[in-house]
Design an enzyme around this catalytic site. Structure first.
Site, PDB file in Angstrom:
ATOM      1  N   ASP A  47       0.834  -1.198   0.000  1.00  0.00           N
ATOM      2  CA  ASP A  47       0.000   0.000   0.000  1.00  0.00           C
ATOM      3  C   ASP A  47       0.869   1.248   0.000  1.00  0.00           C
ATOM      4  OD1 ASP A  47      -2.070  -1.694   0.096  1.00  0.00           O
ATOM      5  OD2 ASP A  47      -2.804  -1.113   2.090  1.00  0.00           O
ATOM      6  N   TYR A  50       2.381   1.876  -3.433  1.00  0.00           N
ATOM      7  CA  TYR A  50       1.319   2.303  -4.337  1.00  0.00           C
ATOM      8  C   TYR A  50       0.967   3.771  -4.084  1.00  0.00           C
ATOM      9  CZ  TYR A  50      -3.332   2.523  -6.435  1.00  0.00           C
ATOM     10  OH  TYR A  50      -4.427   2.890  -7.164  1.00  0.00           O
ATOM     11  N   ASP A  51       0.789   4.090  -2.800  1.00  0.00           N
ATOM     12  CA  ASP A  51       0.437   5.467  -2.467  1.00  0.00           C
ATOM     13  C   ASP A  51       1.541   6.433  -2.862  1.00  0.00           C
ATOM     14  OD1 ASP A  51      -1.950   4.635  -1.543  1.00  0.00           O
ATOM     15  OD2 ASP A  51      -1.399   4.656   0.577  1.00  0.00           O
ATOM     16  N   SER A  96     -37.144  -6.057  -9.835  1.00  0.00           N
ATOM     17  CA  SER A  96     -37.408  -6.811  -8.611  1.00  0.00           C
ATOM     18  C   SER A  96     -38.918  -7.021  -8.524  1.00  0.00           C
ATOM     19  CB  SER A  96     -36.871  -6.067  -7.396  1.00  0.00           C
ATOM     20  OG  SER A  96     -37.492  -4.821  -7.311  1.00  0.00           O
ATOM     21  N   LEU A  97     -39.400  -7.526  -7.404  1.00  0.00           N
ATOM     22  CA  LEU A  97     -40.822  -7.872  -7.308  1.00  0.00           C
ATOM     23  C   LEU A  97     -41.466  -7.164  -6.131  1.00  0.00           C
ATOM     24  CD1 LEU A  97     -40.433 -11.740  -7.797  1.00  0.00           C
ATOM     25  CD2 LEU A  97     -41.490 -10.155  -9.426  1.00  0.00           C
ATOM     26  N   GLU A 130     -44.729 -20.324  -8.742  1.00  0.00           N
ATOM     27  CA  GLU A 130     -43.490 -21.098  -8.655  1.00  0.00           C
ATOM     28  C   GLU A 130     -42.698 -20.647  -7.438  1.00  0.00           C
ATOM     29  OE1 GLU A 130     -42.532 -18.931 -12.287  1.00  0.00           O
ATOM     30  OE2 GLU A 130     -40.457 -18.804 -11.582  1.00  0.00           O
ATOM     31  N   LYS A 132     -40.063 -19.016  -5.002  1.00  0.00           N
ATOM     32  CA  LYS A 132     -39.134 -17.884  -5.086  1.00  0.00           C
ATOM     33  C   LYS A 132     -37.821 -18.361  -4.481  1.00  0.00           C
ATOM     34  CE  LYS A 132     -38.728 -12.972  -4.049  1.00  0.00           C
ATOM     35  NZ  LYS A 132     -37.398 -12.985  -3.454  1.00  0.00           N
ATOM     36  N   ASP A 134     -34.162 -18.397  -3.047  1.00  0.00           N
ATOM     37  CA  ASP A 134     -33.382 -17.443  -2.267  1.00  0.00           C
ATOM     38  C   ASP A 134     -31.904 -17.552  -2.645  1.00  0.00           C
ATOM     39  OD1 ASP A 134     -32.828 -15.525  -0.451  1.00  0.00           O
ATOM     40  OD2 ASP A 134     -33.117 -16.771   1.330  1.00  0.00           O
ATOM     41  N   ARG A 153     -27.207  -9.051 -11.128  1.00  0.00           N
ATOM     42  CA  ARG A 153     -28.295  -8.092 -11.229  1.00  0.00           C
ATOM     43  C   ARG A 153     -27.782  -6.667 -11.003  1.00  0.00           C
ATOM     44  NH1 ARG A 153     -31.919  -5.760  -7.673  1.00  0.00           N
ATOM     45  NH2 ARG A 153     -33.876  -5.231  -8.658  1.00  0.00           N
ATOM     46  N   GLU A 190     -31.840 -17.767 -11.176  1.00  0.00           N
ATOM     47  CA  GLU A 190     -31.238 -17.642  -9.858  1.00  0.00           C
ATOM     48  C   GLU A 190     -30.084 -18.617  -9.678  1.00  0.00           C
ATOM     49  OE1 GLU A 190     -32.939 -15.257  -8.487  1.00  0.00           O
ATOM     50  OE2 GLU A 190     -32.509 -15.280  -6.329  1.00  0.00           O
ATOM     51  N   TYR A 242     -35.782 -18.863 -14.918  1.00  0.00           N
ATOM     52  CA  TYR A 242     -37.209 -18.569 -14.769  1.00  0.00           C
ATOM     53  C   TYR A 242     -37.668 -17.320 -15.521  1.00  0.00           C
ATOM     54  CZ  TYR A 242     -35.212 -15.646 -11.047  1.00  0.00           C
ATOM     55  OH  TYR A 242     -34.450 -14.756 -10.347  1.00  0.00           O
ATOM     56  N   LYS A 306     -47.091 -15.013 -11.628  1.00  0.00           N
ATOM     57  CA  LYS A 306     -46.890 -14.196 -12.823  1.00  0.00           C
ATOM     58  C   LYS A 306     -48.084 -14.375 -13.760  1.00  0.00           C
ATOM     59  CE  LYS A 306     -41.933 -15.096 -12.525  1.00  0.00           C
ATOM     60  NZ  LYS A 306     -40.804 -15.874 -13.015  1.00  0.00           N
ATOM     61  N   LYS A 330     -44.641 -13.811   0.101  1.00  0.00           N
ATOM     62  CA  LYS A 330     -43.564 -14.230   1.008  1.00  0.00           C
ATOM     63  C   LYS A 330     -44.079 -15.188   2.079  1.00  0.00           C
ATOM     64  CE  LYS A 330     -39.880 -12.470   0.697  1.00  0.00           C
ATOM     65  NZ  LYS A 330     -39.248 -11.171   0.751  1.00  0.00           N
ATOM     66  N   CYS A 424     -20.457 -10.315  36.128  1.00  0.00           N
ATOM     67  CA  CYS A 424     -20.172 -11.102  34.931  1.00  0.00           C
ATOM     68  C   CYS A 424     -20.078 -12.580  35.301  1.00  0.00           C
ATOM     69  CB  CYS A 424     -18.868 -10.627  34.311  1.00  0.00           C
ATOM     70  SG  CYS A 424     -18.300 -11.687  32.980  1.00  0.00           S
ATOM     71  N   CYS A 427     -16.158 -13.679  34.743  1.00  0.00           N
ATOM     72  CA  CYS A 427     -15.024 -13.193  35.535  1.00  0.00           C
ATOM     73  C   CYS A 427     -15.436 -12.596  36.879  1.00  0.00           C
ATOM     74  CB  CYS A 427     -14.226 -12.162  34.741  1.00  0.00           C
ATOM     75  SG  CYS A 427     -15.078 -10.597  34.567  1.00  0.00           S
ATOM     76  N   CYS A 447     -20.096  -6.296  31.077  1.00  0.00           N
ATOM     77  CA  CYS A 447     -19.077  -6.656  32.057  1.00  0.00           C
ATOM     78  C   CYS A 447     -18.008  -5.569  32.035  1.00  0.00           C
ATOM     79  CB  CYS A 447     -18.473  -7.997  31.654  1.00  0.00           C
ATOM     80  SG  CYS A 447     -16.890  -8.331  32.420  1.00  0.00           S
ATOM     81  N   CYS A 453     -11.428 -10.417  31.915  1.00  0.00           N
ATOM     82  CA  CYS A 453     -12.529 -11.360  31.703  1.00  0.00           C
ATOM     83  C   CYS A 453     -12.152 -12.349  30.603  1.00  0.00           C
ATOM     84  CB  CYS A 453     -13.780 -10.578  31.312  1.00  0.00           C
ATOM     85  SG  CYS A 453     -15.165 -11.642  30.895  1.00  0.00           S
TER      86      CYS A 453
HETATM   87  S1  IVH Z   1     -39.170 -13.243 -11.632  1.00  0.00           S
HETATM   88  C1  IVH Z   1     -39.538  -9.430 -13.847  1.00  0.00           C
HETATM   89  N1  IVH Z   1     -39.111 -15.597 -10.473  1.00  0.00           N
HETATM   90  O1  IVH Z   1     -36.550 -12.454  -6.553  1.00  0.00           O
HETATM   91  C2  IVH Z   1     -39.541 -10.373 -12.725  1.00  0.00           C
HETATM   92  N2  IVH Z   1     -37.776 -13.858  -9.562  1.00  0.00           N
HETATM   93  O2  IVH Z   1     -37.515 -10.115  -5.168  1.00  0.00           O
HETATM   94  C3  IVH Z   1     -38.211 -10.918 -12.480  1.00  0.00           C
HETATM   95  N3  IVH Z   1     -36.418 -14.546  -7.660  1.00  0.00           N
HETATM   96  O3  IVH Z   1     -34.675 -10.164  -8.386  1.00  0.00           O
HETATM   97  C4  IVH Z   1     -38.153 -11.836 -11.364  1.00  0.00           C
HETATM   98  N4  IVH Z   1     -37.078 -16.639  -7.613  1.00  0.00           N
HETATM   99  O4  IVH Z   1     -33.735 -12.511  -8.051  1.00  0.00           O
HETATM  100  C5  IVH Z   1     -38.658 -14.329 -10.450  1.00  0.00           C
HETATM  101  N5  IVH Z   1     -39.103 -17.728  -9.578  1.00  0.00           N
HETATM  102  C6  IVH Z   1     -38.660 -16.480  -9.559  1.00  0.00           C
HETATM  103  C7  IVH Z   1     -37.727 -16.031  -8.622  1.00  0.00           C
HETATM  104  C8  IVH Z   1     -37.316 -14.707  -8.644  1.00  0.00           C
HETATM  105  C9  IVH Z   1     -36.295 -15.730  -7.061  1.00  0.00           C
HETATM  106  C10 IVH Z   1     -35.716 -13.329  -7.229  1.00  0.00           C
HETATM  107  C11 IVH Z   1     -35.095 -12.530  -8.342  1.00  0.00           C
HETATM  108  C12 IVH Z   1     -35.653 -11.128  -8.163  1.00  0.00           C
HETATM  109  C13 IVH Z   1     -36.092 -11.156  -6.757  1.00  0.00           C
HETATM  110  C14 IVH Z   1     -37.192 -10.151  -6.505  1.00  0.00           C
END
Ligand code: IVH
Length: 706
Positions: A47, A50-51, A96-97, A130, A132, A134, A153, A190, A242, A306, A330, A424, A427, A447, A453
């Protein structure tokens, strides 16, 4: 003139021709260093080196403003690019949704769709449902069936190019299968960590002393952001397709068929996607997915609905960042009832006493839970949770399981309110609840034993060796805990005696003889420890684990005082009531009263002083980057106010400090120079009153260049 000879000359000894040449060299070298830093895990320069290059570049540009290059390192805001991966703008934004939390929300969604499209109740409206997933969404661009790039994304408009990493995932084809492939198609879906793989990874990490991940999603994120794609490959990630982005032709008339078509190209699509014409049908499927949740090999956090017809989707479009034609239903946080058998008090690094509920084991969302957090004393009081109570435990996403509250109707007779210890448990020191600034009692009891401790000492040691502190290779939380419990390491200084202590041990008991160690690992560990006998000042200060002193504050302190002895001396002086030294500390831009108090208090504790003495006999913190002591502003206290136009604020500060000036956040009698840009207000007024030298940004730049 060659590079080396040129480099030996001071900035003010170079003529314009030489300066031009040197600026070219510097631009090249800094760009190369940036590239290595961001693409390899092993940067070429320290560093400090570099600096020094950047400082030289800056000084030269200040002397010869006309020679500033188009590709000058100073044109990149805030120095080196902050990204490890190149950015790619999505051809079609990644949305996003919106969320639904109840059956009513879902019915409302369907009504909204009908209203928007003008569909009567007698007409059918198919909606898909379908899981969702994670994980992390990604977009894969194929041209003529060949994977061109894969992007995260990001913020929805611009993502990061992680093609190399995505290509290591088996579920992502490099070439699409079949005949009916559009010229351009972006397949979206995903990336996720299968649970079985996740458990295996954490087990491996634990065994090798590596970092374990809190959940599959974090592990997937960490694995995707590897600069070395081979690491990503070893993690066995998977991918569900998806959705899609840019396409050169319509994929199908409906969502359902479009996804099937994507599957025919070689993608895995989720087998739980169904199409329903009624709300009841959707909700039944939701319930069925939720029931299977614990059994799936991937984490899900809801169900996505959808509108099936793509012509409807197109008509509906989207609002802000979410489509009108889809919604995520959810799952509620998973809850269970169980008996609270006991409350155990744990002590953290900063002495916080955390009550942990010992529970009759219960399955919450597929995971057996026998411990849950009760947060702190205030929380127990508020909820009046008692030993013997039936309690509700909840587990949601990332967070550790928590006790939501007691079921009062089920409370057995003769329970007593929980009495929180005032000493505590580890200790025996007093444990106190401090008063907050508003006079209320803090919810957390702490504590007061500090490093006396054992609990705090152990947590503190874990912090000391952690990644952003001393970062000792091969010495992770697990090893430190074991050495501590065995009595081999009691405090940070002992770490540096480890090799000596080990040599004194009986044969068979030495590290190299132990399970999971061996001669090479033991030697590597001792070498890694030795390497850290010289360490950057800010790492050392951060490693001390002073309350409220994070990495940023540690850097500020290091910069300001220059060396550890200077810092220590000043803190002791401030602790003894020297008001100038105290004020000087408070004047550091970014350090407030709470932090200042905490640092000073740390150096007032005798046991901290003892540990420091022992530690400094082993470790030498480096001096903060050398500052130029012969510059025109060396030793001067400078305040920047108003908006700067040629330099960014942090650039200005950096530069001033590297020339030996002190940068302060407030104007006082001790201020030497106020650099005021447009919009300067009260600080300018005060400086005028105190008759302090005031200059514009241009004048300042001229001054330091001269
Ligand atoms: S559809 C235009 N389908 O959830 C709609 N999203 O909270 C695009 N995700 O950014 C999303 N499972 O990363 C869709 N079966 C699914 C999903 C899904 C997970 C995520 C996706 C999105 C986020 C939104």
């Amino acid at each position: 003139m060659d590079r080396e000879r040129l480099r030996e000359k001071k900035v003010d000894q170079l003529d314009a021709t030489e300066a031009k040449q040197e600026l070219t060299y510097l631009a090249e070298e800094i760009a190369e260093a940036d590239r290595l830093y961001h693409t390899e895990d092993a940067p070429l320069l320290t560093d400090g080196q570099y600096d020094a290059l950047r400082r030289r570049n800056m000084a030269l540009e200040l002397r010869f403003p006309d020679l500033r290059r188009e590709d000058s390192p100073t044109k990149r805001v805030g120095g080196a690019p902050s990204e490890k991966f190149a950015k790619i703008t999505h051809a079609v934004p990644m949305l996003s949704l919106d969320n639904a939390f109840s059956d009513e929300d879902v019915a409302e969604f369907a009504k909204r769709v009908r209203r928007f499209l003008g569909i009567g109740i007698e007409e059918g409206l198919a909606i898909t449902a379908e899981p969702k997933i994670d994980g992390l969404s990604a977009s894969l661009r194929y041209e003529n069936g060949v994977l061109i790039y894969g992007v995260t994304r990001g913020d929805g408009s611009v993502g990061e190019d992680i093609t190399a990493n995505l290509k290591t995932i088996d579920a992502i084809p490099h070439k699409l299968k079949g005949q009916d492939i559009p010229a351009v198609v972006e397949v979206r879906g995903e990336v996720f960590f299968p649970r079985s793989e996740f458990l295996a990874l954490n087990k491996r990490q634990e065994e090798t002393g590596g970092k374990t991940f809190a959940n599959p999603r974090n592990a997937a994120a960490g694995s995707l952001r590897q600069l070395d794609a081979e690491i990503t490959r070893s993690r066995n990630l998977s991918f569900f397709a998806y959705a899609w982005g840019e396409v050169s032709e319509e994929l199908a008339p409906t969502q359902y068929d479009a996804v099937q078509r994507i599957a025919s190209w070689g993608f895995i699509v989720n087998d739980q996607m169904q199409r329903h014409e009624t709300i009841d049908g959707l909700l039944e499927h939701y319930a069925s997915i939720e029931a299977q949740r614990a059994l799936l090999d991937y984490d899900i956090d809801g169900v996505v609905y959808k509108v099936d017809r793509l012509d409807y989707q197109r008509r509906m479009g989207f609002v802000s960042r979410a489509p009108r034609w889809a919604i995520a239903h959810k799952f509620p946080a998973e809850k269970a009832k169980t008996i609270l058998k006991d409350i155990e008090i744990q002590v953290g690094r900063t002495g916080a006493l955390t009550p942990v509920a010992k529970l009759e084991p219960v399955t919450v969302g597929g995971v057996v839970v026998s411990n849950a957090t009760l947060h702190n004393e205030g929380e127990i009081e508020r909820k009046d949770v008692r030993i013997g109570d039936t309690v509700i435990v909840q587990r949601a996403g990332d967070v550790i399981p928590q006790v939501v509250g007691a079921v009062m109707e089920l409370r057995p007779e003769n329970t007593e309110p929980f009495v929180f210890p005032e000493t505590c448990p580890v200790c025996g020191s007093n444990a106190v609840r401090e008063k907050k600034e508003n006079g209320e009692l803090d919810a957390i009891r702490r504590c007061t034993g500090g490093l006396i401790c054992a609990a705090q000492a152990k947590e503190q040691l874990k912090h000391f060796v952690s990644r952003n502190a001393m970062d000792i290779d091969g010495l992770g939380e697990k090893q430190v805990s074991a050495f501590f419990e065995e009595g081999m390491i009691r405090n940070a200084a002992d770490i540096f005696q480890l090799s000596k202590i080990d040599k004194e041990k009986a044969r068979g008991d030495r590290l190299r003889d132990r399970d999971g160690w061996g001669a090479t690992s033991a030697r590597n560990l001792f070498n890694a420890i030795d390497e850290r006998r010289s360490v950057e000042l800010h790492r050392f200060v951060f490693a001390l684990g002073i309350r409220h002193v994070g990495e940023t504050t540690a850097k500020l302190l290091g910069r300001h005082y220059g060396s550890f002895p200077a810092l220590r001396e000043a803190m002791i002086k401030a602790g003894e009531g020297d008001s100038d030294t105290w004020q000087d500390l408070l004047d550091i831009d970014g350090i407030g009263a709470i932090v200042a108090r905490s640092v000073v208090d740390f150096f007032r504790e005798q046991h901290n002083e003892d540990v420091l003495d022992a530690l400094l006999a082993e470790v030498t913190p480096q001096e903060a980057e050398a500052v130029q002591s012969d510059s025109s502003v060396s030793g001067k206290t400078v305040v920047f106010t108003g908006s700067l136009e040629r330099l960014s604020r942090s650039e200005a500060k950096n530069q001033a400090e590297s020339l030996g000036a002190k940068v302060s956040g407030s104007v006082s009698k001790k201020t030497d120079i106020l650099v005021a840009g447009p919009g300067a207000g009260s600080k300018l007024k005060k400086a005028e009153e105190l008759e302090i030298t005031i200059m514009t940004e241009d004048e300042w730049i001229a001054l330091i260049a001269g």
